[in-house]
Design an enzyme around this catalytic site. Structure first.
Site, PDB file in Angstrom:
ATOM      1  N   LYS A  28     -96.296 -38.338  -3.491  1.00 20.41           N
ATOM      2  CA  LYS A  28     -95.860 -36.812  -2.952  1.00 20.41           C
ATOM      3  C   LYS A  28     -97.586 -36.565  -1.988  1.00 20.41           C
ATOM      4  CE  LYS A  28     -94.558 -34.114  -6.176  1.00 20.41           C
ATOM      5  NZ  LYS A  28     -94.296 -33.573  -7.071  1.00 20.41           N
ATOM      6  N   ARG A  98     -99.657 -29.384  -8.598  1.00 21.05           N
ATOM      7  CA  ARG A  98     -98.805 -30.676  -9.311  1.00 21.05           C
ATOM      8  C   ARG A  98     -98.962 -32.285  -9.140  1.00 21.05           C
ATOM      9  NH1 ARG A  98     -92.919 -28.900  -7.736  1.00 21.05           N
ATOM     10  NH2 ARG A  98     -93.218 -27.446  -6.368  1.00 21.05           N
ATOM     11  N   GLY A 107     -89.924 -36.107 -13.560  1.00 18.41           N
ATOM     12  CA  GLY A 107     -90.345 -35.602 -14.426  1.00 18.41           C
ATOM     13  C   GLY A 107     -90.914 -35.975 -16.181  1.00 18.41           C
ATOM     14  N   MET A 109     -94.500 -36.113 -16.016  1.00 18.59           N
ATOM     15  CA  MET A 109     -95.483 -35.653 -15.614  1.00 18.59           C
ATOM     16  C   MET A 109     -95.347 -34.253 -15.562  1.00 18.59           C
ATOM     17  SD  MET A 109     -98.327 -38.244 -14.312  1.00 18.59           S
ATOM     18  CE  MET A 109     -96.746 -38.634 -12.552  1.00 18.59           C
ATOM     19  N   ARG A 365     -89.291 -38.433  -0.340  1.00 20.18           N
ATOM     20  CA  ARG A 365     -89.592 -39.707  -0.945  1.00 20.18           C
ATOM     21  C   ARG A 365     -88.849 -40.733  -0.432  1.00 20.18           C
ATOM     22  NH1 ARG A 365     -89.788 -37.465  -7.000  1.00 20.18           N
ATOM     23  NH2 ARG A 365     -87.429 -37.210  -7.219  1.00 20.18           N
ATOM     24  N   HIS A 483     -82.517 -34.830 -13.740  1.00 22.45           N
ATOM     25  CA  HIS A 483     -84.176 -35.694 -14.051  1.00 22.45           C
ATOM     26  C   HIS A 483     -82.793 -37.160 -14.769  1.00 22.45           C
ATOM     27  CE1 HIS A 483     -86.984 -33.125 -14.159  1.00 22.45           C
ATOM     28  NE2 HIS A 483     -87.232 -33.543 -13.070  1.00 22.45           N
ATOM     29  N   SER A 795     -89.293 -80.724 -15.202  1.00 16.03           N
ATOM     30  CA  SER A 795     -88.769 -79.535 -15.496  1.00 16.03           C
ATOM     31  C   SER A 795     -88.971 -78.476 -16.269  1.00 16.03           C
ATOM     32  CB  SER A 795     -86.944 -79.286 -15.245  1.00 16.03           C
ATOM     33  OG  SER A 795     -86.248 -78.590 -15.937  1.00 16.03           O
ATOM     34  N   CYS A 862     -86.725 -74.428 -16.110  1.00 14.58           N
ATOM     35  CA  CYS A 862     -85.868 -74.687 -16.779  1.00 14.58           C
ATOM     36  C   CYS A 862     -85.550 -73.399 -17.622  1.00 14.58           C
ATOM     37  CB  CYS A 862     -84.217 -75.601 -17.348  1.00 14.58           C
ATOM     38  SG  CYS A 862     -85.707 -76.541 -18.282  1.00 14.58           S
ATOM     39  N   TYR A 882     -87.016 -75.859  -7.223  1.00 14.37           N
ATOM     40  CA  TYR A 882     -85.580 -74.643  -7.864  1.00 14.37           C
ATOM     41  C   TYR A 882     -85.792 -74.524  -8.896  1.00 14.37           C
ATOM     42  CZ  TYR A 882     -84.933 -78.526 -11.440  1.00 14.37           C
ATOM     43  OH  TYR A 882     -85.034 -79.492 -12.172  1.00 14.37           O
TER      44      TYR A 882
HETATM   45  C1  PEP Z   1     -87.727 -74.988 -22.663  1.00 12.19           C
HETATM   46  O1  PEP Z   1     -88.485 -75.361 -23.873  1.00 12.19           O
HETATM   47  O2  PEP Z   1     -88.328 -73.955 -22.104  1.00 12.19           O
HETATM   48  C2  PEP Z   1     -85.791 -75.061 -22.161  1.00 12.19           C
HETATM   49  C3  PEP Z   1     -85.588 -74.042 -22.076  1.00 12.19           C
HETATM   50  O3  PEP Z   1     -85.444 -75.333 -23.815  1.00 12.19           O
HETATM   51  P1  PEP Z   1     -85.370 -75.209 -25.146  1.00 12.19           P
HETATM   52  O4  PEP Z   1     -85.227 -73.532 -24.928  1.00 12.19           O
HETATM   53  O5  PEP Z   1     -83.637 -75.535 -25.465  1.00 12.19           O
HETATM   54  O6  PEP Z   1     -86.276 -75.180 -26.439  1.00 12.19           O
END
Ligand code: PEP
Ligand code: MG
Length: 909
Positions: A28, A98, A107, A109, A365, A483, A795, A862, A882
């Site tokens: 603000k 304010r 809203g 605060m 804002r 709000h 991974s 993963c 990735y």
């Molecule tokens: C992990 O452990 O992050 C994984 C991807 O394997 P899981 O969740 O199958 O143990």
């Protein structure tokens, strides 16, 4: 304090601060300064920095010594510009106090208005304005606000239910209205108000044991302290927890000359967005009320008027627009809108007041918006040449995409549905659930796993936790800028406000509408995009295939340095993920073919294999299982057509699959030709005290090599057959739960042997594939250099890695992590957001060591973190190739990866 200056002045066409000083001045304060700098008329004022807030909190609610003098000096400048004097008996300046945090917390605060009204200044103001009614109305508002915010809340007084000072004063007000037969506040006469303020003051003394302060400076400092304290108020704390706003930020306080929208019929107040916050459409959109104070619009007590003709809707089409009612004010307001959009190159949320025909801007804002609006505005502004591709990509928060991919009410089902009311479309998408009437019930029911729609008469920031817990929010009163609407829109939550036909009775927990009564627990379906409320449960559908979404994502993809893959275990999931833009499978969990649809027979065979006691028995069972495993793998490889597919060897502890039911056991025993008792004994032998750290992952492959062998054969034979059929494939064989390179070598020997056999069988020279490992045990990170001698890719399984690093059982965190979060021992659940400080160090070390050995080592993630924006950013920063996540999160990860590259560019491969 790191910055000397504690008070920043603005007004009269210039300011000490700027828009980019939000950390210090709050949103603000920074934007008021910016508006003053670009020549937009704002009432003069000054901002006390967030650093003062931090000081105030750290030093038992006291201020830096110089602050008093700084505030007086700034106030003197305000007085000079506004031509009135704080506390002056003839011509008094009144101010508002304010809050303003770095990020807007609508809203959450406190605010105190009309500060400076007291026995010394009132007579002069009555004389000056010639409007005693106005002055006493302002005074009663001050007393109500001040006693509530400063004398009760900030003082830590916890009144009994319904006995808060504000409610008690409201009852006095209602009493006067009833006694005199007034329909609305506007009917109360000056004399009544004068009498009422006397009663108010007496009540304050009676309830809170202190006089309402009659000294303007005491009021001012009380207001400042209360706003600082409201940073630690319950609502603000809940909101911060939900939004992930750090407690250390603190709020700034802006003290600003009051201007009044309630000085009669040429005065008004309003809230507007420079574009439509729900759809993103390039129209000036807002709401206003004549003869009202700003709080009246956002509090959702009166249904406000539409700003202009173009944005009228069902609820307000009969009400006058500012465009037609006050064209001479609407025109310059519209110019300011254009000016602000050009200056900020983003949609702004503005507050304005018209005092006796003169327009003042009180706030601007960056406006909160739905995911749909964010996407549409980014693409429009790009086309208009207002922003670049880079900016467009940064304009949509990855989590907002979720909302675009989320279900809407099936339009076909809607045609014949039981429409009970129409309201304003405040938050997008569809929601269906059981109605509840209090925030506490919403939280409670949601805890029990129920989907609830929180129904309230009007919008109220106190309900924030319940709003969060509900799948949808429905209110009978309030406008698009109330709000609740702002908060819901920020979260992308389905929300309908101002459904005026509903008579909501919170005490009886029921809704009456059109002669019907719906009780707590009744099922409603909301279409938050249209504002339609239906009784009963309607079908829902996915809102994908939006061409603008595809265009936006294509632009984002152009920036990305990381690939995005998916975790998918079935050909159907794989196909869905490809539709969302997945560039491969990062984790195919083999064991998932033994759960769910169609799993009966493979599961039976798996069980047979598990309870085998001899190698011969086990091999026989595996041979029967083989065609099922191969079929699944082959179909998935085929769907991914040339994209890499990481297939993980069997991971979970075997006993998880042992049947418990007698009938199942009997069937299995018969198939094995053993007694049920003998089977029970074999099952018992598989029991482990700590299965997560037990006989699972690669340990299964080491002790039962025939299990790995069967799976590796299924992978390579599927690949061989597909290659022969002309389909490109690229499988990656992944070994789970590895802690030592020796484990990996052990399995690699098997893999090599199977590969030779498969090549011979299919008369092929080569099946392109890779052999690699999950990294999910701290030891694997620490010895990643040796592991990379055998592994061609890593991974990161950050689910297990988080479990092993914290020593938190991933299956049992429900028992303690919520309390850790509550007590702030943990900032966030580390299973959701990757813990950069601890787990992250192991990840980074593993990559560094691994790439020391194998320069081109392919690295991905993963674990669940692969679809969480903050964690995706981390993966980018540590140089992963990735991330892999569940299909629905693929677009989120794509955008997060693009934003990471824009903010922290790294070399693209
Ligand atoms: C992990 O452990 O992050 C994984 C991807 O394997 P899981 O969740 O199958 O143990
Ligand atoms: Mg794991």
């Amino acid at each position: 304090m790191s910055t000397e200056k504690a008070v920043y002045f603005f007004g009269g066409g210039s300011a000490d601060g700027r828009a980019d000083m939000k950390n210090l001045l709050g949103g603000k304060g920074a934007n008021l300064a910016e508006m003053a700098n670009i020549g937009i008329q704002v009432p003069a004022g000054f901002t006390i920095t967030t650093e003062v807030c931090t000081h105030y909190m750290k030093h038992t609610h006291s201020y830096p010594p110089a602050l008093d003098a700084d505030v007086r000096a700034a106030l003197a400048r305000v007085e000079q510009i506004m031509g009135s004097k704080f506390g002056d008996p003839v011509n008094a300046l009144l101010v508002s106090v304010r809050s303003g945090a770095r990020k807007s917390m609508p809203g959450m605060m406190e605010t105190v208005l009309n500060v400076g009204l007291c026995s010394a200044t009132i007579p002069g103001l009555v004389k000056k304005t010639g409007n005693p009614r106005f002055v006493y109305d302002a005074y009663r508002r001050l007393i109500a606000m001040y006693s509530d915010v400063v004398m009760e809340k900030a003082a830590g007084v916890e009144p009994a239910e319904g006995m808060g000072i504000r409610q008690q004063l409201d009852r006095l007000l209602d009493g006067v209205k009833k006694a005199k037969g007034y329909a609305s506040d506007a009917d109360i006469s000056a004399d009544d108000l004068q009498a009422l303020v006397g009663q108010f003051k007496a009540k304050v003394k009676e309830v809170l044991g202190r006089e309402f302060p009659d000294d303007p400076y005491e009021q001012l400092w009380g207001g400042i302290g209360a706003v600082f304290s409201s940073w630690n108020g319950r609502r603000a704390v809940s909101y911060r927890r939900i939004e992930g706003i750090p407690d250390e930020w603190g709020t700034a306080v802006s003290v600003q000359a009051m201007v009044f929208g309630n000085m009669g019929d040429t005065s008004a107040t309003g809230v507007a967005f420079t574009r439509h916050p729900a759809t993103g459409e390039n129209v000036f959109f807002g709401e206003w009320l004549v003869n009202a104070q700003g709080e009246d619009v956002v509090a959702g007590i009166r249904t406000p008027n539409p700003l202009n003709e173009a944005t009228k809707n069902e609820q307000n089409k009969h009400l006058p627009s500012l465009e037609t009612a006050m064209p001479e004010v609407y025109r310059p307001l519209h110019d300011i809108r254009d000016n602000l959009e050009k200056h900020y190159t983003d949609m702004q949320d503005i507050e304005f007041t018209i005092q006796e025909g003169r327009l003042w801007m009180l706030q601007c804002r960056t406006g909160k918006r739905t995911g749909t609006a964010a996407l549409n505005m980014a693409m429009d502004m790009l086309a208009e040449g207002l922003i670049t591709n880079e900016t467009a990509v940064m304009r949509v928060a990855p989590a907002q995409l979720d909302e675009l991919l989320h279900p809407i009410v099936d339009p076909a089902a809607e045609k014949s549905a039981d429409l009970v009311a129409k309201g304003l479309p405040a938050g997008p998408g569809g929601a269906r659930g059981q109605v509840v009437f209090t925030a506490a019930d919403a939280v409670e029911w949601a805890k029990q796993g129920k989907k609830v729609i929180l129904v309230r008469e009007e919008t109220n920031p106190e309900d924030v936790e319940g709003m969060r817990a509900a799948v949808g929010i429905l209110t009978a009163r309030g406008g698009m800028t109330s709000h609740a609407a702002l908060v819901a829109r920020g979260w992308g939550k389905c929300c309908i406000v101002g459904a005026g036909a509903l008579e909501v009775d919170v005490h009886k927990k029921q809704i009456r509408v059109g002669g019907r009564t719906f009780l707590e627990g009744a099922t409603f379906t909301l279409n938050g995009t249209r504002g339609h409320v239906y009784a009963g449960q309607l079908a829902m559908m996915d809102a994908t295939e939006n061409p603008r979404f595809q265009q936006f994502m294509a632009i984002a993809d152009g920036f990305r340095a990381m690939n995005v893959r998916t975790n998918a275990d079935t050909p159907e999931d794989a196909a869905k993920a490809r539709g969302f833009g997945a560039e491969g499978i990062g984790l195919f969990r083999t064991e998932h073919m033994f759960y769910g649809k169609g799993s009966e027979q493979p599961l039976f065979l798996l069980r047979k294999m598990i309870v085998s006691t001899t190698v011969a028995e086990r091999r026989a069972a595996l041979a029967e299982l083989y065609p099922f495993v191969k079929k699944d793998i082959k179909a998935t490889l085929a769907v991914m057509d040339g994209l890499p597919v990481t297939i993980r060897l069997l991971d979970p502890p075997l006993h998880e699959f042992v049947p418990q039911a007698h009938e199942e056991r009997a069937k299995l025993a018969a198939a094995l030709g053993i007694s049920v008792e003998a089977l029970a004994k074999r099952a018992d032998d598989l029991h482990e005290s700590n299965p997560m750290m037990g006989h699972r992952g690669v340990r299964l492959g080491v002790t039962f090599p025939e299990i790995s062998e069967m799976q590796i054969r299924a992978i390579l034979e599927s690949a061989a057959e597909l290659l022969k059929e002309g389909t490109k494939v690229f499988p990656e064989i992944m070994v789970p739960v590895v802690g030592m390179v020796s484990e990996l070598e052990d399995q690699k020997k098997l893999a090599k042997q199977v590969e030779a056999e498969v090549l011979a069988k299919y008369k092929m020279k080569k099946i392109p594939h890779m052999y690699g490992t999950m990294i999910e045990i701290p030891r694997a990170c620490l010895t990643a250099d040796t592991i990379a001698e055998t592994a061609e890719f890593f991974s990161y399984g950050t689910n297990d890695l988080t479990q092993m690093t914290f020593g938190f059982s991933r299956d049992d965190i429900g028992g303690f992590v919520p309390e850790y979060l509550e007590k702030k021992l943990l900032p966030v659940d580390p299973f959701q957001v990757l813990d950069r400080e601890g787990v992250g160090q192991l990840v980074a070390l593993g990559i560094k060591l691994g790439r020391k050995t194998r320069k081109k080592l392919k690295v991905g993630i993963c674990g669940e973190h692969g679809g969480e924006p903050n964690s995706v950013e981390f993966c980018h920063l540590v140089g992963m190739d990735y991330v892999s996540c569940s299909p629905f999160r693929v677009p989120i990860a794509r955008l997060a990866a693009a934003q990471a590259q824009l903010q922290y560019p790294r070399k693209k491969k």
